[in-house]
Enzyme design. Structure first.
Site, PDB file in Angstrom:
ATOM      1  N   ARG A 213       0.850  -1.204   0.000  1.00 18.85           N
ATOM      2  CA  ARG A 213       0.000   0.000   0.000  1.00 18.85           C
ATOM      3  C   ARG A 213       0.883   1.251   0.000  1.00 18.85           C
ATOM      4  NH1 ARG A 213      -2.949  -2.835   4.809  1.00 18.85           N
ATOM      5  NH2 ARG A 213      -4.505  -4.073   3.706  1.00 18.85           N
ATOM      6  N   PHE A 229     -11.677  -4.408  -4.997  1.00 16.56           N
ATOM      7  CA  PHE A 229     -11.629  -5.391  -3.899  1.00 16.56           C
ATOM      8  C   PHE A 229     -10.991  -4.683  -2.695  1.00 16.56           C
ATOM      9  CE2 PHE A 229     -11.144  -7.983  -7.802  1.00 16.56           C
ATOM     10  CZ  PHE A 229     -12.209  -8.872  -7.669  1.00 16.56           C
ATOM     11  N   ASP A 251     -16.156  -2.751  -3.560  1.00 20.72           N
ATOM     12  CA  ASP A 251     -16.169  -4.027  -2.854  1.00 20.72           C
ATOM     13  C   ASP A 251     -17.597  -4.565  -2.864  1.00 20.72           C
ATOM     14  OD1 ASP A 251     -13.923  -5.355  -0.746  1.00 20.72           O
ATOM     15  OD2 ASP A 251     -15.995  -6.025  -0.429  1.00 20.72           O
ATOM     16  N   ALA A 280     -16.770  -6.594  -8.612  1.00 13.78           N
ATOM     17  CA  ALA A 280     -15.599  -5.886  -9.126  1.00 13.78           C
ATOM     18  C   ALA A 280     -15.458  -6.029 -10.635  1.00 13.78           C
ATOM     19  CB  ALA A 280     -14.342  -6.414  -8.430  1.00 13.78           C
ATOM     20  N   CYS A 340      -3.633 -13.537  -3.317  1.00 21.09           N
ATOM     21  CA  CYS A 340      -3.280 -14.207  -2.062  1.00 21.09           C
ATOM     22  C   CYS A 340      -3.552 -15.715  -2.146  1.00 21.09           C
ATOM     23  CB  CYS A 340      -4.012 -13.568  -0.878  1.00 21.09           C
ATOM     24  SG  CYS A 340      -5.796 -13.617  -1.026  1.00 21.09           S
TER      25      CYS A 340
HETATM   26  N1  SAH Z   1      -7.317  -5.024  -0.818  1.00 21.78           N
HETATM   27  C1  SAH Z   1      -7.759  -5.248   0.539  1.00 21.78           C
HETATM   28  C2  SAH Z   1      -7.999  -6.706   0.838  1.00 21.78           C
HETATM   29  C3  SAH Z   1      -8.981  -7.372  -0.081  1.00 21.78           C
HETATM   30  S1  SAH Z   1      -9.700  -8.817   0.559  1.00 21.78           S
HETATM   31  C4  SAH Z   1      -6.776  -4.650   1.521  1.00 21.78           C
HETATM   32  O1  SAH Z   1      -5.747  -4.129   1.145  1.00 21.78           O
HETATM   33  O2  SAH Z   1      -7.067  -4.726   2.724  1.00 21.78           O
HETATM   34  C5  SAH Z   1     -10.830  -9.167  -0.704  1.00 21.78           C
HETATM   35  C6  SAH Z   1     -12.077  -8.294  -0.729  1.00 21.78           C
HETATM   36  O3  SAH Z   1     -12.798  -8.623  -1.909  1.00 21.78           O
HETATM   37  C7  SAH Z   1     -13.045  -8.506   0.416  1.00 21.78           C
HETATM   38  O4  SAH Z   1     -13.256  -7.293   1.068  1.00 21.78           O
HETATM   39  C8  SAH Z   1     -14.335  -9.013  -0.235  1.00 21.78           C
HETATM   40  O5  SAH Z   1     -15.502  -8.456   0.357  1.00 21.78           O
HETATM   41  C9  SAH Z   1     -14.192  -8.503  -1.641  1.00 21.78           C
HETATM   42  N2  SAH Z   1     -14.865  -9.269  -2.699  1.00 21.78           N
HETATM   43  C10 SAH Z   1     -14.987 -10.596  -2.857  1.00 21.78           C
HETATM   44  N3  SAH Z   1     -15.588 -10.903  -4.012  1.00 21.78           N
HETATM   45  C11 SAH Z   1     -15.880  -9.721  -4.635  1.00 21.78           C
HETATM   46  C12 SAH Z   1     -16.481  -9.376  -5.874  1.00 21.78           C
HETATM   47  N4  SAH Z   1     -16.905 -10.294  -6.740  1.00 21.78           N
HETATM   48  N5  SAH Z   1     -16.594  -8.065  -6.176  1.00 21.78           N
HETATM   49  C13 SAH Z   1     -16.154  -7.109  -5.335  1.00 21.78           C
HETATM   50  N6  SAH Z   1     -15.569  -7.392  -4.152  1.00 21.78           N
HETATM   51  C14 SAH Z   1     -15.428  -8.678  -3.794  1.00 21.78           C
END
Ligand code: SAH
Length: 396
Positions: A213, A229, A251, A280, A340
């Site tokens: 980040r 996401f 998200d 997304a 991940c």
């Molecule tokens: N980038 C974040 C971590 C992401 S974890 C950070 O830096 O903290 C993954 C995220 O994707 C979760 O919050 C989950 O709610 C979201 N997610 C899962 N499937 C999704 C989709 N189809 N569209 C949008 N968001 C989604």
């Protein structure tokens, strides 16, 4: 002198990886005799090679592919509260050199000499995940050690994750000590964040992306940031703190977006943040169709490959993600792609990202290839446990 632990023998010519330094012994490598059959899952054992060479003290599980996880090369070590306290102190001393405040992953399983155990510090609240039966059966000693070393207000067992079923363990969240913690407010990369250690995703916050980040934020000044996401806005708010003109979080989770919005409020830049609850992939396609672009785009999804059989569909999903995300990067912009999934190795992830960016017809250069931040160390003999990948590209 009588030994504390029973002996677990390795078959002739087996145990090569463990002899060379790996902490893992697989079920096909061990001799299962009558005494071993009587052992409870999670029992401590002394590992001995066929030629009599001792390999150390391990935790044993007859039900899993990884049958034994070596905890220490010293044979017959007592795995008691004093042992756990010593390991916690060692792990914490390393983090204390990296971070000014106690907000980090303090134990990252095998790499910290505690196989299957994850411990996150949120100030005076400690969140624990037990991913091995040998840790789960020692919960009382682990809790005692955490209390002794950190004197926390609350200890939460976030044992509500999928991986536990493979170990034959139940999925649950439990308060192990102290009052039920409220939300936690903390600082990261110049912004204020909020997490909920009782009900948030995983243990509440993804510390692993902290350094990634910060790197993405170096490109944010005066530009717009799209955090796809986003969860609670880790990338978007770091960008805003670094002077981004505006940011958008996408998200599927209302709860995650609410936390991002409140964090922006607490950080004093709510007026520069937009939240969009959407799928997304659909949202990116939609924006590309409308010609909407951003100066810095981050796409850091949940694990697309939860097991080995998901590798091919997951690889296609990462390629598509890269293609769609590249399509909303402005000319000369920056694209950060994350994964991940530990079943997708770094080479494969790189290849899918490169292919997706090419499909979007965007010439690019790779600026940085990184993993998780240093509070998520990797056991040198378990490169496959380095699950996090983050690639930063500059696009023409
Ligand atoms: N980038 C974040 C971590 C992401 S974890 C950070 O830096 O903290 C993954 C995220 O994707 C979760 O919050 C989950 O709610 C979201 N997610 C899962 N499937 C999704 C989709 N189809 N569209 C949008 N968001 C989604």
């Amino acid at each position: 002198m009588a030994l504390l632990h029973p002996t677990l023998k390795i078959k002739p010519r087996e145990g090569k990886r463990a002899r060379a330094g790996s902490p893992w012994l697989f079920s096909n490598e061990i001799v299962v005799d009558a005494e071993i059959k009587r052992l409870d899952p999670g029992a401590a054992v002394n590992i001995v090679l066929d030629d009599g060479v001792p390999l150390g003290t391990a935790i044993f599980n007859p039900r899993t592919l990884i049958a034994a996880r070596i905890v220490d090369r010293t044979p017959d070590l007592a795995l008691d509260a004093a042992f756990f306290a010593e390991r916690l102190r060692r792990a914490d001393a390393l983090r204390a050199r990296l971070f000014a405040t106690p907000f980090y992953r303090v134990v990252h399983a095998e790499a910290d000499g505690l196989p299957g155990l994850v411990v996150d510090r949120y100030g005076d609240v400690i969140c624990v995940q037990m991913g091995a039966t040998g840790m789960d059966t020692r919960t009382d000693d682990i809790v005692t050690a955490i209390r002794e070393v950190f004197a926390p207000r609350s200890i939460v067992l976030r044992n509500d994750f999928h991986g536990r079923t493979m170990e034959g363990l139940t999925s649950e969240t439990k308060l192990a000590f102290g009052p039920e913690p409220a939300e936690i407010t903390f600082q990261e990369n110049g912004a204020t964040f909020i997490c909920d250690p009782m009900t948030g995703q995983k243990t509440g916050w993804f510390y692993d992306q902290r350094a990634n980040r910060a790197f993405a934020a170096r490109f944010a000044k005066g530009r717009s940031v799209l955090d796809v996401f986003s969860h609670a806005g880790g990338f978007a708010l770091a960008g805003l703190a670094a002077g981004a003109s505006e940011a958008m979080c996408i998200d599927a989770s209302e709860k995650a977006l609410t936390l991002a919005g409140r964090a922006a409020e607490a950080s004093g830049f709510a007026d520069r943040l937009n939240l969009r609850k959407a799928d997304a992939f659909e949202a990116m396609e939609d924006m590309a169709a409308q010609g909407v672009t951003f100066g810095v785009v981050i796409s850091d999804p949940p694990a697309f490959a939860k097991s080995r059989k998901d590798i091919e569909p997951a690889a296609r999903a990462y390629r598509k993600m890269a293609r769609l995300a590249a399509g909303v990067v402005e000319p000369g912009g920056i694209l950060v792609l994350g994964s991940c999934s530990h079943h997708i190795d770094p080479e494969r992830f790189h290849a899918e990202c490169a292919a997706g960016i090419h499909l979007a017809r965007r010439p690019a250069r790779l600026l940085r290839s990184a993993g998780a931040d240093a509070d998520h160390p990797v056991h040198p003999h378990l490169p496959e446990t380095a699950y996090l990948k983050a690639l930063t590209f500059a696009l023409d």
